[in-house]
Scaffold this motif. Sequence first.
Motif, PDB file in Angstrom:
ATOM      1  N   LYS A  80      17.650 -33.640 118.830  1.00 19.95           N
ATOM      2  CA  LYS A  80      18.445 -33.282 117.696  1.00 19.95           C
ATOM      3  C   LYS A  80      18.116 -33.979 116.125  1.00 19.95           C
ATOM      4  CE  LYS A  80      22.191 -34.877 119.750  1.00 19.95           C
ATOM      5  NZ  LYS A  80      21.521 -35.504 120.982  1.00 19.95           N
ATOM      6  N   SER A  81      18.127 -35.303 116.543  1.00 23.67           N
ATOM      7  CA  SER A  81      17.578 -36.084 115.218  1.00 23.67           C
ATOM      8  C   SER A  81      16.263 -35.507 114.553  1.00 23.67           C
ATOM      9  CB  SER A  81      17.424 -37.452 115.645  1.00 23.67           C
ATOM     10  OG  SER A  81      18.790 -38.109 115.919  1.00 23.67           O
ATOM     11  N   THR A  82      15.429 -35.558 115.708  1.00 25.17           N
ATOM     12  CA  THR A  82      13.968 -35.108 115.271  1.00 25.17           C
ATOM     13  C   THR A  82      13.865 -33.790 114.533  1.00 25.17           C
ATOM     14  OG1 THR A  82      13.250 -36.097 117.341  1.00 25.17           O
ATOM     15  CG2 THR A  82      11.589 -34.718 116.002  1.00 25.17           C
ATOM     16  N   PHE A 132      23.268 -34.089 108.261  1.00 23.14           N
ATOM     17  CA  PHE A 132      24.031 -35.094 108.855  1.00 23.14           C
ATOM     18  C   PHE A 132      23.334 -35.376 110.178  1.00 23.14           C
ATOM     19  CE2 PHE A 132      27.545 -35.361 105.484  1.00 23.14           C
ATOM     20  CZ  PHE A 132      27.547 -34.178 105.191  1.00 23.14           C
ATOM     21  N   ASP A 133      22.964 -36.676 110.341  1.00 21.81           N
ATOM     22  CA  ASP A 133      22.494 -36.985 111.874  1.00 21.81           C
ATOM     23  C   ASP A 133      23.474 -37.846 112.346  1.00 21.81           C
ATOM     24  OD1 ASP A 133      21.194 -37.313 114.137  1.00 21.81           O
ATOM     25  OD2 ASP A 133      19.421 -38.505 113.011  1.00 21.81           O
ATOM     26  N   GLU A 134      24.495 -37.441 113.169  1.00 20.96           N
ATOM     27  CA  GLU A 134      25.480 -38.326 114.068  1.00 20.96           C
ATOM     28  C   GLU A 134      26.031 -39.034 113.102  1.00 20.96           C
ATOM     29  OE1 GLU A 134      25.201 -39.378 117.634  1.00 20.96           O
ATOM     30  OE2 GLU A 134      23.254 -38.145 118.329  1.00 20.96           O
ATOM     31  N   PRO A 135      26.683 -38.571 111.820  1.00 19.36           N
ATOM     32  CA  PRO A 135      27.243 -39.489 110.757  1.00 19.36           C
ATOM     33  C   PRO A 135      28.492 -40.168 111.029  1.00 19.36           C
ATOM     34  CG  PRO A 135      27.886 -37.249 110.564  1.00 19.36           C
ATOM     35  CD  PRO A 135      26.932 -37.275 111.501  1.00 19.36           C
TER      36      PRO A 135
HETATM   37 MG   LIG Z   1      19.435 -38.758 117.374  1.00 14.68          MG
END
Ligand SMILES: [Mg+2]
Lengths: 251, 251, 266, 222, 302
Positions: free
Chosen positions: B49-51, B169-172
Amino acid sequence: MTDNGDGAPLIELENVNKYFGTLHVLKDINLTVSRGEVLVVIGPSGGGKSTLCRTMNRLETIDSGKIIFDGRELPAEGRALAALRSEVGMVFQQFNLFAHKTIRENVTLGPTKVRKTPKEQADKRAMELLERVGIANQADKYPAQLSGGQQQRAAIARALAMDPKMVLFDEPTSALDPEMVQEVLDVMIGLARDGMTMVVVTHEMGFARRAANRVVFMADGQIVEETTPDEFFTNPKTDRAKDFLSKILTH
Amino acid sequence: MTDNGDGAPLIELENVNKYFGTLHVLKDINLTVSRGEVLVVIGPSGGGKSTLCRTMNRLETIDSGKIIFDGRELPAEGRALAALRSEVGMVFQQFNLFAHKTIRENVTLGPTKVRKTPKEQADKRAMELLERVGIANQADKYPAQLSGGQQQRAAIARALAMDPKMVLFDEPTSALDPEMVQEVLDVMIGLARDGMTMVVVTHEMGFARRAANRVVFMADGQIVEETTPDEFFTNPKTDRAKDFLSKILTH
Amino acid sequence: GGDKTYATVLEKVQDGGTVVVGTKWDQPSLGLKKGAEPEGFDVDVAKAVLKEMNGGKDVQITWKESASSNREPFLQNGTVDIIFATYSITEARKQKVTFGGPYVVAHQDVMVRGNDTSISTPQDLKGKRICKAAGSNSYKRITDPPPDGQLDLDAQLVDAANYSECVQKLQGNNLDAVTTDDLILAGFAKQAAASGGQFKVLGQPFTDEKYGVGLKKGDTKTCEAVNAAIKKLWDNGTMKQLQEKWFGGIQGLKLTESAPPAEGCA
Amino acid sequence: MDELIQYGPFLAEGFLENIKLALVAGVISLIFGTVLVSMRVSPTPVLRAAGTIYVNVVRNTPLTLVLAFSALGLSDTLGLTFSTVPRVNSFWVVGLGLAAYTSAFVCEALRSGINTVPLGQAEAARSIGLTFMQSLTLIILPQAFRSVIAPLGSVMIAMIKNTTVATAGGYLADAAANMKEVFDTTGASIPIFLGIVLAFMAVTLPVGYFTGWLARRLAVVR
Amino acid sequence: MSTTSVLFDAPGPRARVRNGLLTVVSIIAVGAVLYGIYRGFDAKGQWEGRIWEPFIRWETWDVYIIPGLIGTLRAAAVAAVLALVFGAVFGLARLSDHAWIRVPAGLVVEVFRAIPLLLLIFFIFYLLPTVMGGGDYAFIAVVLGLTLYNGSVLAEVVRAGVLSVPKGQSEAAYAVGMRKNQVMRLVLLPQAVTAMMPAIVSQLVVLLKDTALGYIIAYVDLLNTGFKILPAAFFGSLIPAAIVIGVIYVALNMALSAFATWLEKRSRRSRKTAAPPVAPPGPAAVPMGPATPGRTALEGME
Ligand SMILES: [Mg+2]
Ligand SMILES: Nc1ncnc2c1ncn2[C@@H]1O[C@H](COP(=O)(O)OP(=O)(O)OP(=O)(O)O)[C@@H](O)[C@H]1O
Ligand SMILES: Nc1ncnc2c1ncn2[C@@H]1O[C@H](COP(=O)(O)OP(=O)(O)OP(=O)(O)O)[C@@H](O)[C@H]1O
Ligand SMILES: [Mg+2]
């Protein structure tokens, strides 16, 4: 809700005060936990929940007041203090498994070194406990090789290995990935069912509702509200509690 | 649910592949986000997901495939890349506020240095944004002096200060204390209402239900399911998704 | 070495103890380490003197390097028992050390590159770069007036750790002249010639350097025995023979002809 | 005590040389260390390799030998001369050798300073559209600089102490050389030793305290 | 390879061309410097076979280099053992709960760290005979000087190592009922050792390097036999000797340093300690990365 929580008092805090420098973190706390009771402590960050928890096995000293465990005041140091701590298990947010020992060794270290239990006996008991928390197959791995949920269950087994009269949990699930939270809560619910006396700092409503006898809401170093879980979640009395619940329940 | 999400495509990923060494982290990803759409990406840890999120402003390069933003392929370097990035805001799990600058300076840095906005104008706009995220009174503090929730709101203001066409937004909220999660989500919900195009990696069901137009479930580097929030939470199609939801929904 | 402690070095010699002898280890023809032991004129004199002191019997010797800069501390410390290391007797040193001998008289001279025609007398050193080796006082004869010095010339000093470094610098044109005892210079010139180097010693001695035997301050007993031994070695021709062995046939070198008068032990 | 008074001026003269050497080596090593660190973090593999090799070779060579190389190699063989007066020349040769040695450590201190800046800071800078130079000068270096002060202080303190090895580079005028010369006459003298040690401490302690204070004052709180 | 670093973005095509150009330019520059050095040495005849020839003869190694190397290694080995003992004792003493142990130990450590090592060696060398009678004290002075100085630095490493173990580890140990010395023995030290190994080895490199100071008080070490006596025996070989000796020192220390780096990588990855590796002490000492374990700055740069 379970059927325990009606025994004699196991730990009593009387007018406990604690300062960090000039910061008054515990303000005149009075609290009793009975044998077999499960107490959930809830409240905003910095409110003093961890500190309260840690005073109960004297990882933090107190500045005034009294803490009576099992009929005797907490010893201040030495053998007596070590003996007390071995009777009060503790489970930390960050697991704190001994990084240089396998899971099995983590669990047997206390019994063999503190209780002088023979090695085989301690090993046997360790495997029983690891079985109970569901990670017997991980016994010979090192903590870093396990997932967070498995580590926390190992930490619970380590605490139980000393046959404690009470176990303290300081936010045991808040360092976990969401999909691992439930497996740890399940172990704790089982423990509560078996009649263990537990003090649990947590924000997990599900756990509080299913396992707690009583909820204590702490803010700014004070116990603001103290009631049953149902009462607390459905009908909080104070504005502080209402405000807090509104924040954590919406999402 | 909001009434946006029906514009022309803003960003399109076509057959995107990404490796870390031999690890295939993004496998043939095809994904389009329309103007004004709010896309929630959900899935187990390590799923990519982050990538995915980071490839969209080229914080990660891709090994094959195409990413088209606003009609043009992502530039590879230099000023063009910097310009693109200024149009794609990013909010990180760890906030990443500039530790040596005040909140106000954090927000004005981009506009003054990248957009060459005059100082007073940037300042004025910064205060408006800080007002909007509710921390105008903290403007002259340093990041470390703020709570996590306040820092994350400042980070959102910093992203908005560039008037981006899209915000990632990455796991904000996953590094936040529970009682601070909602204040950040509230800001994000407001942003969604105002029609901002957003890609949000999160586990917050409440947010997904209230603000997302679409949910993408990612596991093992693949998009496993792609549907509406209601459909996803009530009636997941794949076993992977069912299993994942069962774990995070019980507690 | 040895576990016994002796009041004087003489006692140690006569008791068959192992004597620690300080010599140079980096001075061709005087004391140069080759293999397990050093070799050279000083080394041979040391062996002969000690043997004489022990009534003609061989003495067990441990060789210890004693660079110019370490000779006094080594004697004071007891690191070595006795020193034969191109050790000129001077008034200043007599304050710290008891000297036996002298056993030979060297003369300060100047060595320059073979192709250098600008220096033919010591007086030509005015304005030239000369070497100052750590722990050696030779440069003072050029740069200082009497009593410490002699010529009082305005030469420039180039520091070096020891004389081999001086010679290296001379070879590399990093200084113009090395000036010290002719025996030392002769040793270097001879060694360099053997491997194609070109140095010339001017052959214009302008001081007397009385090489003494260094002893711990106050050890007059040993000193007297050393003096007796040296006299004997001159008398029986050994000294002459050793000079011939190490310095024979070197141009412009005046060897000591007869026993230099003893200085007296103090 | 008498000895200290008697030889005081001579020793003080030597100590002054240590200070002068330290100043020279300090300035040069900061400049050279910065060049080296730029090489070590550059995107050019050849420069990185050259910087890495220099640092690793120099760091692993005894200072004694580095100074000897400086005198024999740089000065005598390659003909690097600073002055026609040999004494002055040796001073600079030793200063340069000490700087060549110290710059390897300066480089490493600076490099680890850059290393303390979390990757997230650079990513945040990039993601608001700052260019390479902008994120370097506005975000990374200001933070790196602050975390580098204290370590640089330790490097400088070590360098000041290292000036005592000047003898190895053929410069026989510093406090250590002079102390040795005095000890040859007096034998070990505790007052003289303590006097010199205190003189060094009088320089190194303030450097340590000042850099420590500055580092704490400017520290980036994360 | 996608390497993200704090300084540089992943390069695009133009950046790659620019890097290529820069590479060519720097190859030329580095080459020019090396060639200049080569020519300079050549002009002074430093590459002549005659002055290098001694180094291919066994006697040269047998008589000069190897005995010197043995002297160096002997001093380093003895000093290393003593310094480790000194470091362990004083490091733990500094962690004591009793001020009467902690304060004097701290004082000793601070003082010996502040004294220039060469002065310390000189002083011991001149002092010993006056208190212990005559004898050859070069070895003892070198070893003692190295021990006191490096031991003090190691004391700090030991202290930092124990302190680097997260507080949670000792709290967990106390919570199962362990006593103070059990916590130290069973939990803190085993993890601290892993964390401080690399720093200890780095300091041993410093110690090995500093044995070369013994040369100045005529201790028979590699520098002495190889750099002073050897060139005297072989006329003109001073620079070749310096180069050969230099290579030996660098090889020795690099081998040790490489070992330290390997240890550090291993302990960074180690599953067996909760402590981050202790920063190498001394001049290169730098506080370890950011408080939160995360990727930093130059990661992936090497
Ligand atoms: Mg991540
Ligand atoms: N060792 C310490 N020294 C100084 N202050 C401390 C220390 N530990 C805690 N505090 C402070 O005491 C207060 C109460 O802290 P405590 O950790 O008990 O709160 P908490 O309710 O557990 O919060 P959280 O939910 O964030 O864990 C806080 O203001 C905290 O900053
Ligand atoms: N810079 C990197 N180098 C090597 N591997 C990486 C890197 N970044 C991520 N990975 C790996 O790529 C995979 C996908 O990572 P990613 O961070 O995208 O997952 P995620 O879905 O965001 O997980 P999480 O919920 O834990 O944040 C993981 O296996 C991760 O270990
Ligand atoms: Mg807490």
